[in-house]
Design an enzyme around this catalytic site. Structure first.
Site, PDB file in Angstrom:
ATOM      1  N   ARG A  95      21.231-149.001  46.424  1.00  0.00           N
ATOM      2  CA  ARG A  95      22.316-150.388  46.290  1.00  0.00           C
ATOM      3  C   ARG A  95      21.598-152.021  46.366  1.00  0.00           C
ATOM      4  NH1 ARG A  95      26.484-148.319  51.116  1.00  0.00           N
ATOM      5  NH2 ARG A  95      27.167-151.066  51.407  1.00  0.00           N
TER       6      ARG A  95
ATOM      7  N   ARG B  10      23.826-158.809  56.125  1.00  0.00           N
ATOM      8  CA  ARG B  10      24.825-157.890  56.337  1.00  0.00           C
ATOM      9  C   ARG B  10      24.985-157.370  57.953  1.00  0.00           C
ATOM     10  NH1 ARG B  10      24.118-152.719  53.026  1.00  0.00           N
ATOM     11  NH2 ARG B  10      26.180-152.555  53.440  1.00  0.00           N
TER      12      ARG B  10
ATOM     13  N   ARG C 227      37.339-153.932  59.559  1.00  0.00           N
ATOM     14  CA  ARG C 227      35.745-155.017  60.129  1.00  0.00           C
ATOM     15  C   ARG C 227      36.286-156.365  60.995  1.00  0.00           C
ATOM     16  NH1 ARG C 227      32.981-152.766  55.350  1.00  0.00           N
ATOM     17  NH2 ARG C 227      30.001-152.870  55.713  1.00  0.00           N
TER      18      ARG C 227
ATOM     19  N   LYS D 164      27.522-144.453  59.169  1.00  0.00           N
ATOM     20  CA  LYS D 164      29.345-144.286  59.342  1.00  0.00           C
ATOM     21  C   LYS D 164      29.443-143.163  58.136  1.00  0.00           C
ATOM     22  CE  LYS D 164      30.659-148.249  58.477  1.00  0.00           C
ATOM     23  NZ  LYS D 164      29.552-149.319  58.913  1.00  0.00           N
TER      24      LYS D 164
ATOM     25  N   ARG E 180      17.114-146.338  52.093  1.00  0.00           N
ATOM     26  CA  ARG E 180      18.102-145.340  51.379  1.00  0.00           C
ATOM     27  C   ARG E 180      18.390-145.019  50.105  1.00  0.00           C
ATOM     28  NH1 ARG E 180      24.360-146.774  54.428  1.00  0.00           N
ATOM     29  NH2 ARG E 180      24.097-148.306  53.745  1.00  0.00           N
TER      30      ARG E 180
HETATM   31  P1  AMP Z   1      29.633-150.868  53.347  1.00  0.00           P
HETATM   32  O1  AMP Z   1      29.705-149.551  51.972  1.00  0.00           O
HETATM   33  O2  AMP Z   1      30.865-150.497  54.209  1.00  0.00           O
HETATM   34  O3  AMP Z   1      28.725-151.173  53.613  1.00  0.00           O
HETATM   35  O4  AMP Z   1      30.482-152.047  52.507  1.00  0.00           O
HETATM   36  C1  AMP Z   1      30.143-152.973  51.709  1.00  0.00           C
HETATM   37  C2  AMP Z   1      30.379-154.282  51.100  1.00  0.00           C
HETATM   38  O5  AMP Z   1      31.773-154.319  51.098  1.00  0.00           O
HETATM   39  C3  AMP Z   1      29.901-154.677  52.621  1.00  0.00           C
HETATM   40  O6  AMP Z   1      29.229-155.665  52.801  1.00  0.00           O
HETATM   41  C4  AMP Z   1      31.500-155.972  52.147  1.00  0.00           C
HETATM   42  O7  AMP Z   1      31.519-156.596  50.829  1.00  0.00           O
HETATM   43  C5  AMP Z   1      32.497-155.364  51.483  1.00  0.00           C
HETATM   44  N1  AMP Z   1      33.371-154.968  52.399  1.00  0.00           N
HETATM   45  C6  AMP Z   1      33.613-153.182  52.964  1.00  0.00           C
HETATM   46  N2  AMP Z   1      34.307-153.379  53.565  1.00  0.00           N
HETATM   47  C7  AMP Z   1      34.796-154.283  54.170  1.00  0.00           C
HETATM   48  C8  AMP Z   1      35.822-154.639  54.810  1.00  0.00           C
HETATM   49  N3  AMP Z   1      36.614-153.930  55.864  1.00  0.00           N
HETATM   50  N4  AMP Z   1      35.891-155.880  55.118  1.00  0.00           N
HETATM   51  C9  AMP Z   1      35.231-157.368  54.548  1.00  0.00           C
HETATM   52  N5  AMP Z   1      34.527-156.176  53.598  1.00  0.00           N
HETATM   53  C10 AMP Z   1      34.548-155.087  53.345  1.00  0.00           C
END
Ligand code: AMP
Length: 207
Positions: free
Chosen positions: A153, A164, A88, A13, A127
């Site tokens: 990360r 996740r 989400r 994404k 990654r």
């Molecule tokens: P990402 O980089 O999009 O994978 O987001 C990393 C982490 O941030 C996720 O595992 C969640 O803990 C938090 N996070 C990001 N976007 C959201 C969202 N829309 N709703 C809830 N938690 C989020």
């Protein structure tokens, strides 16, 4: 261009959002990036989010909805946006609908990126991100150049990635029927090189 990208962690994404941003000249709005920035800056919000993020859990809806509401008001988001990692959950999707209705700018597309679970685990655990440029690499498929300053990360460790993915199946997958009913959903196979996936996305959007 007002588009949401939906897909499990490590489905590409973020990479595709960057490319669509260049192509359509609208900003990428990534709640994950905003939360990581808040965490790095040590703000109250960042500290609150950290516990959830390191556990591979979703941050409470109200927190991310507030971030997006504020971000949509920036001038650069007036011509549109690519939303990456938000919404989400169904309540987030409903809130987004309300935020956009208030502004008179409804969503145009929701693009689902499909990748199998085994491949996602491999992608996330291998990654790496260049700390200086933010460029995303993969140790096997897209190796970084020598001298890159790499970050892995914390939430890309195998156990957290699996949590996740479970969280995605439990919460985020429900978005697909939600957007299908609204007639906004488009699907794209996310297996292949970033160029191949971008080409599929563009042809899907032109369809
Ligand atoms: P990402 O980089 O999009 O994978 O987001 C990393 C982490 O941030 C996720 O595992 C969640 O803990 C938090 N996070 C990001 N976007 C959201 C969202 N829309 N709703 C809830 N938690 C989020």
């Amino acid at each position: 261009m007002r588009l949401v990208l939906v897909g499990p962690p490590a489905s590409g994404k973020g990479t595709q959002a960057d490319r669509l941003t260049d192509r359509f000249r609208v900003p990428k709005i990534s709640t994950g990036d905003m939360l990581r920035a808040a965490r790095a800056a040590g703000t109250t919000l960042g500290k609150e989010a950290e516990t959830f993020m390191t556990a591979g859990k979703l941050v409470p809806d109200q927190v991310v909805i507030g971030l997006v509401d504020e971000r949509l008001d920036h001038d650069d988001a007036k011509p549109g946006f690519i939303l990456d990692g938000f919404p989400r959950t169904v309540p987030q999707a409903e809130a987004l609908g309300a935020l956009l209705e208030k502004r008179g700018t409804p969503l145009q597309y929701v693009l689902q990126i499909d990748v199998s679970r085994e491949l996602l685990v491999e992608r996330a655990t291998l990654r790496r991100i260049d700390k200086r440029s933010g460029q995303i690499y993969h140790l096997k498929y897209n190796p970084p150049p020598p001298g890159a300053e790499l970050d892995h990360r914390a939430d890309d460790q195998e156990e957290t990635v699996k949590r996740r993915l479970d969280e995605y199946d439990a919460m985020t997958a429900a978005l697909l029927p939600f957007y299908e009913k609204l007639g906004l959903l488009r699907r794209v196979d996310g297996v292949g090189t970033p160029d191949e996936v971008t080409a599929r996305i563009l042809s899907e959007l032109e369809r």
